[in-house]
Design an enzyme around this catalytic site. Structure first.
Site, short mmCIF file in Angstrom:
data_model
loop_
_atom_site.label_atom_id
_atom_site.label_comp_id
_atom_site.label_asym_id
_atom_site.label_seq_id
_atom_site.Cartn_x
_atom_site.Cartn_y
_atom_site.Cartn_z
CE LYS A 1 -8.00 -102.94 8.12
NZ LYS A 1 -9.22 -103.78 8.20
CB CYS B 1 -5.58 -77.44 34.27
SG CYS B 1 -6.57 -78.73 33.46
CB THR C 1 -19.90 -94.98 9.62
OG1 THR C 1 -19.33 -95.93 8.71
CG2 THR C 1 -20.65 -93.92 8.83
CE LYS D 1 -1.23 -77.34 33.94
NZ LYS D 1 -1.99 -77.66 32.72
CB SER E 1 -10.47 -80.12 32.27
OG SER E 1 -10.76 -81.44 32.63
CD GLU F 1 -17.31 -101.04 12.91
OE1 GLU F 1 -18.42 -101.52 12.63
OE2 GLU F 1 -16.87 -99.99 12.40
CE LYS G 1 -11.22 -84.61 32.87
NZ LYS G 1 -10.34 -84.20 31.76
CD GLU H 1 -4.28 -75.24 31.22
OE1 GLU H 1 -3.13 -75.71 31.23
OE2 GLU H 1 -5.29 -75.93 31.50
#
EC number: 6.3.5.1
Length: 616
Positions: free
Chosen positions: A575, A163, A447, A111, A191, A452, A197, A44
């Site tokens: 954040k 898809c 990081t 599609k 995909s 978090e 998956k 695709e």
């Protein structure tokens, strides 16, 4: 059934890299011809790249894609080529597959169902095609049929599910293709990768071959195309409920050509030959994503603030594994050339020598840093071959602190100013590591992990600062077990000291014995709450009642955990809005730009938490 040799091409494309994309397509077609493939399917939107975003809104972008398609016509001799591109018809844009044969455009299939969940936003740019409808399209003066069609090659009838079309249950186009007695169904896809998956795709393809009574051929895009989504390049072929072909995923190649003979006579793949280990999938996906991000951004490598803890250490190992895996798949010379490292390392350099060139690390100590984390960081960097620096930020922290003390007229204390004194240490580290990054013409690796991100346990413009955040889409609980796995299964013995440490920010004085889980809650509990609260959209009281049955945690403590999670989640959306771009890796993420949107300002679940508080 006639003997027809079919093929699928997975390609690693880049939006706006017209020359590079077309070159990949050309090379793949030439290789397919050398293999005597007669019917070839690309994924695709292979001409433009799936991640072209709002470029699809323009008039010129789809037009240029058509010019690229026109340039492919001379190659459509002794081979039929099916390839994806956007096509605008009467001011509506459609996600299409063009079929080239005998150096002509034979037809175009559009599609019918558009992806609109998670990382996908197709309704923003495309319109769905109506089932059964066929229109005409002016292709440089030639009228070409466009719509819901089937085609024939050597007596074999074939059609397409593009898809998302295949994931729509009873409404999927495949059932109408079955009514038209097609022998072969192609599924050209874009995909996105997510751990686990591939197994779902295998089930889709094998079950489709039964329900649709056809050979089912699936082919996906490859690589970190545009920054966030990763495509694994999966190619699958199934017939009569059996899987006959599956390729190794997440290749470092620009393209791969996979062949399959309709009159195969080959045995189906044994079920025990299919590997679905999430640690392996995660490793392969991130290493390819890092490699593509580095080379497509034309960066010379990566810089990492290496604390000796779990998050930064996992990223260091992933960069090292990027080099090791790339050299295994491409050979050292081709890896060096493709990475843009010619002239920087010798063409016969070892992986460890290459790592020394592409990964620069620095341990930035404060007064609250321990010898244990310094030893951990230094030991790991040395074992990987990464460049390692060590400096102290106490002078900078004291300079900022003294200035603010003068301004406000009092001395800062841990009792009154805990958060401010923690955050200044994290923020002071950012300017100097950015300076090193600029000097190296590199990418700064942030990081933060997903756990978090959920609760805002990160310092904005501190540890969240970076060009790319490789692990922001995976939870800390997964990362901690992955580090153990990487030490044992991948042989990264330099992780021994990291894996012996308890996760800590090391921002408070050492006599306070700060740990992440004391500040927050057990990481496994964050994962459980996150699944219900964010993934399944449940309210606090429901989350509490469900987990009260599932977890062996005293009710008052669990109630505190759930309350803390929801309060911190609502408070810290700002954040998440500012985190560096991250790779999509799990079955969902909390990135508001690609998955989970939440108001920056809200009432913070006040009434919902009051309801929770009333429960016994």
């Amino acid at each position: 059934m006639s003997n027809l040799k079919i093929g699928g091409v997975t390609v690693n494309q880049t939006p706006l890299d017209w020359k590079g994309n077309l070159d990949n397509i050309h090379k793949a077609i030439r290789e397919a011809k050398e293999k005597n493939i007669e019917l070839l399917c690309f994924p695709e939107l292979a001409i433009t790249g799936y991640g072209s975003e709002d470029l699809f809104f323009s008039q010129w972008y789809p037009k240029k894609a058509l010019q690229q398609l026109q340039a492919l016509l001379p190659l459509a001799e002794d081979i039929t080529i099916c390839i994806g591109l956007p096509i605008r018809l009467e001011q509506q844009l459609y996600n299409c597959i063009a079929i080239l044969e005998d150096q002509k455009l034979k037809g175009i299939v559009a599609k019918q169902f558009l992806a609109i969940d998670g990382v996908h936003y197709e309704f923003r740019w495309f319109s769905p095609w109506q089932a059964g409808k066929i229109a005409t399209f002016d292709f440089f003066g030639t009228e070409v049929p466009l719509g819901d069609m089937v085609f024939d090659k050597k007596g074999i009838t074939y059609g397409f599910e593009i898809c998302e079309d295949a994931w729509r249950g009873d409404k999927r186009p495949g059932y109408r293709l079955k009514d038209r007695n097609v022998d072969l169904i192609f599924n050209p896809s874009a995909s996105h990768f997510a751990m686990g998956k591939s197994k779902l795709r295998e089930e889709l393809v094998t079950e489709s071959s039964i329900h649709l009574d056809a050979t089912y051929f699936y082919v996906n895009l490859l690589g970190n195309e545009a920054g966030r989504m990763i495509f694994d390049g999966e190619t699958l072929v199934a017939k009569n409920g059996k899987l006959y072909y599956k390729n190794p995923l997440l290749s470092f190649e620009d393209y791969q050509v996979h062949e399959y003979n309709m009159d195969h006579g080959l045995p189906p793949l044994p079920e025990n030959s299919l590997d679905h280990d999430k640690n392996t999938e995660f490793t392969h996906a991130v290493t390819l994503a890092l490699f593509d991000y580095m080379r497509k951004s034309r960066s010379a490598g990566f810089v990492l603030s290496l604390s000796g803890g779990a998050d930064s250490s996992s990223i260091a190992v992933l960069v090292a594994e990027m080099v090791h895996r790339g050299c295994r798949l491409l050979g050292s010379h081709r890896f060096i050339e493709k990475a843009g490292l010619l002239g920087k390392v010798s063409t016969d350099a070892s992986p460890k020598e290459i790592i020394g060139q592409v990964l620069t690390t620095a341990y930035q100590a404060s007064e609250n840093s321990s010898q244990d984390t310094l030893d951990s960081a230094q030991f790991l960097a040395k074992s990987l071959g990464a460049s390692f620096h060590h400096w102290n930020i106490s002078e900078e922290v004291q300079s900022y602190s003294s200035k603010i003390e003068t301004a406000i007229g009092r001395t800062l204390s841990w009792k009154e100013d805990d958060i401010a004194l923690q955050n200044i240490q994290a923020r002071v580290r950012a300017p100097i590591i950015w300076m090193l990054t600029n000097i190296k013409n590199a990418l700064l690796l942030a990081t933060s992990n997903r756990s978090e991100g959920d609760v805002g346990y990160a310092t904005m413009d501190g540890d969240t600062s970076g060009s790319i955040s490789p692990i922001a889409a995976v939870d800390k609980y997964f990362l901690l077990q992955w580090l153990q796995w990487a030490e044992e299964q991948l042989g990264y013995e330099g992780l021994a000291k990291v894996n012996a440490l308890q996760p800590t920010a090391e921002l408070r004085p050492q006599d306070q014995h700060q740990t992440d889980e004391q500040d927050l809650m057990p990481y496994s509990v964050i994962v459980d709450i996150e699944k219900l609260a964010i993934r399944e959209y449940r309210k606090p009281a429901d989350v509490y009642l469900i987990l009260l049955e599932e977890l062996d945690i005293p009710a008052p403590l669990l109630k505190n955990y759930v309350t803390k999670f929801f309060r911190l989640w609502a408070r810290n959306q700002w954040k998440r809005e500012r985190f560096a771009p991250s790779f999509h890796l799990d079955d969902f993420n909390v990135d508001p730009k690609t998955w989970c949107r939440f108001p920056i300002l809200s009432g913070g679940f006040t009434e919902e938490l009051a309801e929770l508080d009333q429960l016994d």
